[in-house]
Design an enzyme around this catalytic site. Structure first.
Site, mmCIF file in Angstrom:
data_model
loop_
_atom_site.group_PDB
_atom_site.id
_atom_site.type_symbol
_atom_site.label_atom_id
_atom_site.label_comp_id
_atom_site.label_asym_id
_atom_site.label_seq_id
_atom_site.Cartn_x
_atom_site.Cartn_y
_atom_site.Cartn_z
ATOM 1 N NE ARG A 73 -2.487 -5.769 -0.364
ATOM 2 C CZ ARG A 73 -3.131 -5.045 0.517
ATOM 3 N NH1 ARG A 73 -2.780 -5.096 1.786
ATOM 4 N NH2 ARG A 73 -4.122 -4.263 0.169
ATOM 5 C CE LYS B 62 -5.261 1.296 7.297
ATOM 6 N NZ LYS B 62 -4.601 1.943 6.133
ATOM 7 N NE ARG C 289 -10.387 0.150 3.122
ATOM 8 C CZ ARG C 289 -9.370 -0.677 3.373
ATOM 9 N NH1 ARG C 289 -9.439 -1.531 4.361
ATOM 10 N NH2 ARG C 289 -8.291 -0.623 2.637
ATOM 11 N NE ARG D 144 1.054 -2.797 1.044
ATOM 12 C CZ ARG D 144 -0.137 -2.361 1.453
ATOM 13 N NH1 ARG D 144 -0.284 -1.891 2.672
ATOM 14 N NH2 ARG D 144 -1.169 -2.378 0.648
ATOM 15 N NE ARG E 206 -5.248 -0.652 -2.278
ATOM 16 C CZ ARG E 206 -4.012 -0.941 -1.832
ATOM 17 N NH1 ARG E 206 -3.035 -1.135 -2.666
ATOM 18 N NH2 ARG E 206 -3.788 -1.044 -0.544
#
Ligand code: AMP
Length: 209
Positions: A156, A14, A87, A123, A167
């Site tokens: 992160r 996204k 969300r 990531r 998550r």
């Protein structure tokens, strides 16, 4: 269309898509996660109040998020792309009451659980310019260094393997129901492809709208 919502599990791409679409459509981008992480880094009152939730991969309460969104929209009346918002069903309803359901386009990036877990584990983020990389699907040209600004890339805190799974569980429980909520007005896209392929597919579909 005044606003585009990017829906999909964490790691679906996204953030990268939002940046690319914003550039070609001349829309602003509102990335709730970035705003929250900045507040945490700067140790503002907001940052202190949300830190434990964000770092554990839990959602921040709707009212806090909606206050940030309303503030942003007040000074950005042109087109906006939302990355990470809404969300929850509550946030989605509130967004419609702010901008009107007819002003909204919703893009759903579909990705399997297996790929979500794989992608989040690989990531990397640039802390300076915000560019997002993936060591599997979209690696930097030089190991550990941002192509655009030369900064050292980071992982992160909530991309820690223990947090990634929770998550994803939060996504399934709180955010995945939005797919049904937006049924009939979703632009569905297979996110298990290269950044360029996804971008061209979405751009083509949005242009037909
Ligand atoms: P993201 O960068 O979109 O993965 O968001 C990182 C974290 O920020 C999430 O795991 C949540 O803790 C928080 N967050 C971001 N956007 C929202 C939202 N719309 N509602 C609630 N919490 C959010």
């Amino acid at each position: 269309m005044r606003a585009i919502v990017l829906l999909g599990p964490p790691g679906a791409g996204k953030g990268t898509l939002a940046r690319d679409l914003a550039e070609c459509a001349h829309f602003s981008v509102f990335v709730t996660g970035d705003v929250l992480r900045k507040a945490i880094q700067e140790e503002t009152e907001l940052g202190r109040s949300i830190k434990s939730n964000v770092e554990a991969g839990r959602l921040v309460d709707d009212e806090t998020i909606l206050t940030l969104v309303r503030d942003f929209l007040r000074s950005h009346r042109e087109g906006v792309i939302f990355d990470g918002f809404p969300r929850t069903i509550g946030q989605a309803k509130a967004l419609e009451s702010i901008i009107g359901a007819d002003s909204l386009g919703v893009v759903y990036l579909e990705l399997s659980e297996e790929m979500v877990l794989k992608r989040l584990g690989s990531r990397r983020n640039c802390p300076a310019c915000g560019k997002i990389y993936n060591l599997l699907s979209n690696p930097p040209l030089k190991d550990g260094i941002c192509d655009d600004c030369g900064c050292a890339l980071i992982v992160r805190k909530d991309d820690d393997p223990d947090i990634i799974k929770s998550r994803y569980d939060v996504y399934l429980k709180e955010t995945a129901p939005l797919v049904e909520y937006y049924d009939g007005r979703l632009i569905k896209v297979n996110a298990d492809r290269s950044v360029d392929e996804v971008f061209h597919d979405v751009r083509g579909k949005l242009c037909q709208e």
